[in-house]
Design a protein around this motif. Sequence first.
Motif, PDB file in Angstrom:
ATOM      1  N   HIS A  63      59.294-144.426   2.911  1.00 41.67           N
ATOM      2  CA  HIS A  63      59.567-143.204   3.663  1.00 41.67           C
ATOM      3  C   HIS A  63      60.961-143.251   4.278  1.00 41.67           C
ATOM      4  O   HIS A  63      61.704-142.256   4.268  1.00 41.67           O
ATOM      5  CB  HIS A  63      58.499-143.034   4.738  1.00 41.67           C
ATOM      6  N   GLY A  64      61.319-144.408   4.831  1.00 37.24           N
ATOM      7  CA  GLY A  64      62.663-144.563   5.397  1.00 37.24           C
ATOM      8  C   GLY A  64      63.729-144.384   4.339  1.00 37.24           C
ATOM      9  O   GLY A  64      64.780-143.765   4.590  1.00 37.24           O
ATOM     10  N   ALA A  70      67.759-138.366   1.674  1.00 41.94           N
ATOM     11  CA  ALA A  70      67.863-136.949   2.030  1.00 41.94           C
ATOM     12  C   ALA A  70      69.020-136.718   2.985  1.00 41.94           C
ATOM     13  O   ALA A  70      69.762-135.731   2.859  1.00 41.94           O
ATOM     14  CB  ALA A  70      66.556-136.473   2.659  1.00 41.94           C
ATOM     15  N   SER A  71      69.215-137.631   3.902  1.00 44.14           N
ATOM     16  CA  SER A  71      70.321-137.499   4.845  1.00 44.14           C
ATOM     17  C   SER A  71      71.658-137.561   4.126  1.00 44.14           C
ATOM     18  O   SER A  71      72.577-136.787   4.422  1.00 44.14           O
ATOM     19  CB  SER A  71      70.232-138.617   5.887  1.00 44.14           C
ATOM     20  N   LYS A  72      71.761-138.465   3.157  1.00 46.06           N
ATOM     21  CA  LYS A  72      73.014-138.576   2.414  1.00 46.06           C
ATOM     22  C   LYS A  72      73.280-137.309   1.606  1.00 46.06           C
ATOM     23  O   LYS A  72      74.388-136.774   1.610  1.00 46.06           O
ATOM     24  CB  LYS A  72      72.971-139.784   1.491  1.00 46.06           C
ATOM     25  N   GLU A  76      76.309-134.721   2.361  1.00 50.84           N
ATOM     26  CA  GLU A  76      77.348-134.399   1.380  1.00 50.84           C
ATOM     27  C   GLU A  76      77.431-132.902   1.158  1.00 50.84           C
ATOM     28  O   GLU A  76      78.529-132.345   1.025  1.00 50.84           O
ATOM     29  CB  GLU A  76      77.064-135.119   0.063  1.00 50.84           C
ATOM     30  N   GLU A  77      76.291-132.231   1.113  1.00 53.45           N
ATOM     31  CA  GLU A  77      76.299-130.778   0.940  1.00 53.45           C
ATOM     32  C   GLU A  77      76.954-130.100   2.127  1.00 53.45           C
ATOM     33  O   GLU A  77      77.715-129.137   1.979  1.00 53.45           O
ATOM     34  CB  GLU A  77      74.869-130.256   0.761  1.00 53.45           C
ATOM     35  N   THR A  78      76.693-130.607   3.309  1.00 53.96           N
ATOM     36  CA  THR A  78      77.281-130.015   4.509  1.00 53.96           C
ATOM     37  C   THR A  78      78.784-130.212   4.507  1.00 53.96           C
ATOM     38  O   THR A  78      79.552-129.288   4.812  1.00 53.96           O
ATOM     39  CB  THR A  78      76.661-130.654   5.769  1.00 53.96           C
ATOM     40  N   ILE A  79      79.224-131.405   4.141  1.00 53.54           N
ATOM     41  CA  ILE A  79      80.663-131.685   4.094  1.00 53.54           C
ATOM     42  C   ILE A  79      81.336-130.812   3.030  1.00 53.54           C
ATOM     43  O   ILE A  79      82.390-130.223   3.260  1.00 53.54           O
ATOM     44  CB  ILE A  79      80.916-133.181   3.827  1.00 53.54           C
TER      45      ILE A  79
END
Length: 95
Positions: A63-64, A70-72, A76-79
């Motif tokens: 899960h971690g 997902a965070s990565k 990247e999408e946000t950046i």
Amino acid sequence: MTTRIPTTSGPRLSTAPSSIKPRQLSHLHAQLAQLSANLADLENLLRMTSVQAESIRGLGAFHGGLFMAASKVLGEETIAGQANAQQQQQRGGET
């Protein structure tokens, strides 16, 4: 009404070995058998809990890993989205 005072000269009847009744012994034997059965059940439950704890630990690691992935991806999408927005603003300011 008279009160009966126990005498201390002889052993008490409740502690004398000959005063233990077969019914009491059978009751104690039944309780010991129940205790043994409960301890066996507890041992099985503890063994199962140990196995389940190991599985839950593995699930937590998985899960971690999913959260980190997902965070990565979302980072990247946000950046990339912010970079596109800045480029569009620069182009809009140039025209």
